[in-house]
Design a protein around this motif. Structure first.
Motif, PDB file in Angstrom:
ATOM      1  N   ILE A  15       0.918  -1.231  -0.106  1.00  0.00           N
ATOM      2  CA  ILE A  15       0.016  -0.158  -0.107  1.00  0.00           C
ATOM      3  C   ILE A  15       1.041   1.256  -0.169  1.00  0.00           C
ATOM      4  O   ILE A  15       0.691   2.186  -0.706  1.00  0.00           O
ATOM      5  CB  ILE A  15      -0.826   0.019   1.414  1.00  0.00           C
ATOM      6  CG1 ILE A  15      -2.089  -1.047   1.084  1.00  0.00           C
ATOM      7  CG2 ILE A  15      -1.639   1.297   1.379  1.00  0.00           C
ATOM      8  CD1 ILE A  15      -2.873  -1.300   2.042  1.00  0.00           C
ATOM      9  N   LEU A  16       1.864   1.157   0.962  1.00  0.00           N
ATOM     10  CA  LEU A  16       2.865   2.452   0.811  1.00  0.00           C
ATOM     11  C   LEU A  16       3.639   2.560  -0.380  1.00  0.00           C
ATOM     12  O   LEU A  16       3.697   3.573  -0.893  1.00  0.00           O
ATOM     13  CB  LEU A  16       3.735   2.137   1.887  1.00  0.00           C
ATOM     14  CG  LEU A  16       3.080   2.420   3.260  1.00  0.00           C
ATOM     15  CD1 LEU A  16       4.185   2.055   4.557  1.00  0.00           C
ATOM     16  CD2 LEU A  16       2.560   3.806   3.690  1.00  0.00           C
ATOM     17  N   CYS A  18       2.483   1.853  -3.583  1.00  0.00           N
ATOM     18  CA  CYS A  18       1.452   2.363  -4.324  1.00  0.00           C
ATOM     19  C   CYS A  18       1.084   3.682  -4.237  1.00  0.00           C
ATOM     20  O   CYS A  18       1.237   4.722  -5.226  1.00  0.00           O
ATOM     21  CB  CYS A  18       0.044   1.508  -4.302  1.00  0.00           C
ATOM     22  SG  CYS A  18       0.398  -0.238  -5.289  1.00  0.00           S
ATOM     23  N   ALA A  19       1.222   3.986  -2.754  1.00  0.00           N
ATOM     24  CA  ALA A  19       0.945   5.526  -2.645  1.00  0.00           C
ATOM     25  C   ALA A  19       2.092   6.303  -3.056  1.00  0.00           C
ATOM     26  O   ALA A  19       2.012   7.667  -3.480  1.00  0.00           O
ATOM     27  CB  ALA A  19       0.584   5.756  -1.211  1.00  0.00           C
ATOM     28  N   PHE A  23       2.064   9.372  -5.757  1.00  0.00           N
ATOM     29  CA  PHE A  23       2.659  10.566  -5.305  1.00  0.00           C
ATOM     30  C   PHE A  23       3.703  11.236  -6.439  1.00  0.00           C
ATOM     31  O   PHE A  23       3.602  12.094  -6.956  1.00  0.00           O
ATOM     32  CB  PHE A  23       2.861  10.843  -3.953  1.00  0.00           C
ATOM     33  CG  PHE A  23       3.479  12.123  -3.584  1.00  0.00           C
ATOM     34  CD1 PHE A  23       2.376  12.891  -3.409  1.00  0.00           C
ATOM     35  CD2 PHE A  23       4.921  12.412  -3.724  1.00  0.00           C
ATOM     36  CE1 PHE A  23       2.953  14.316  -3.036  1.00  0.00           C
ATOM     37  CE2 PHE A  23       5.270  13.765  -3.362  1.00  0.00           C
ATOM     38  CZ  PHE A  23       4.312  14.633  -2.838  1.00  0.00           C
TER      39      PHE A  23
END
Length: 120
Positions: A15-16, A18-19, A23
């Protein structure tokens, strides 16, 4: 319990990642769009136009020129009829809007009939 924590850590790490990737991709585009909207608009239109041209070229090669252009003509006639209908409604000419849409549908039917005669 240890396997559960490892799985949860992997999911959190995914998840991190992908974030962070989102960004890194979105932030420069957002900055460009807010700082120079005209150049961003032209660049976006150029990318969309190039993608559409590539798709049309591939489709033309798959279907053959005659079939491709007949289908494209039908699509453009219907799109023009729908656009004309919307413009007429927005200009308070509601009685002419269905006539415009019906005319586009009849033209599509005529194109389809003509295409069948050409294929024989």
């Amino acid at each position: 319990m240890r396997q559960f924590l490892i799985s949860a850590a992997k999911i959190l790490l995914g998840i991190l990642a992908c974030a962070a990737a989102g960004f890194c991709i979105v932030f420069p585009l957002w900055k460009w769009a807010t700082a120079h909207p005209a150049s961003y608009t032209w660049a976006a239109l150029a990318v969309i136009t190039a993608a559409a041209a590539c798709l049309l070229y591939k489709r033309c090669r798959i279907l053959g020129k005659r079939t491709f252009f007949l289908r494209l003509t039908r699509i453009l006639v219907m799109a023009a009829g729908i656009c004309g209908c919307v413009v007429l409604v927005l200009h308070q000419r509601r009685i002419l809007a269905p006539i415009c849409l019906l005319t586009a549908a009849v033209l599509c039917a005529l194109i389809s009939m003509g295409a069948r005669k050409l294929e024989r």
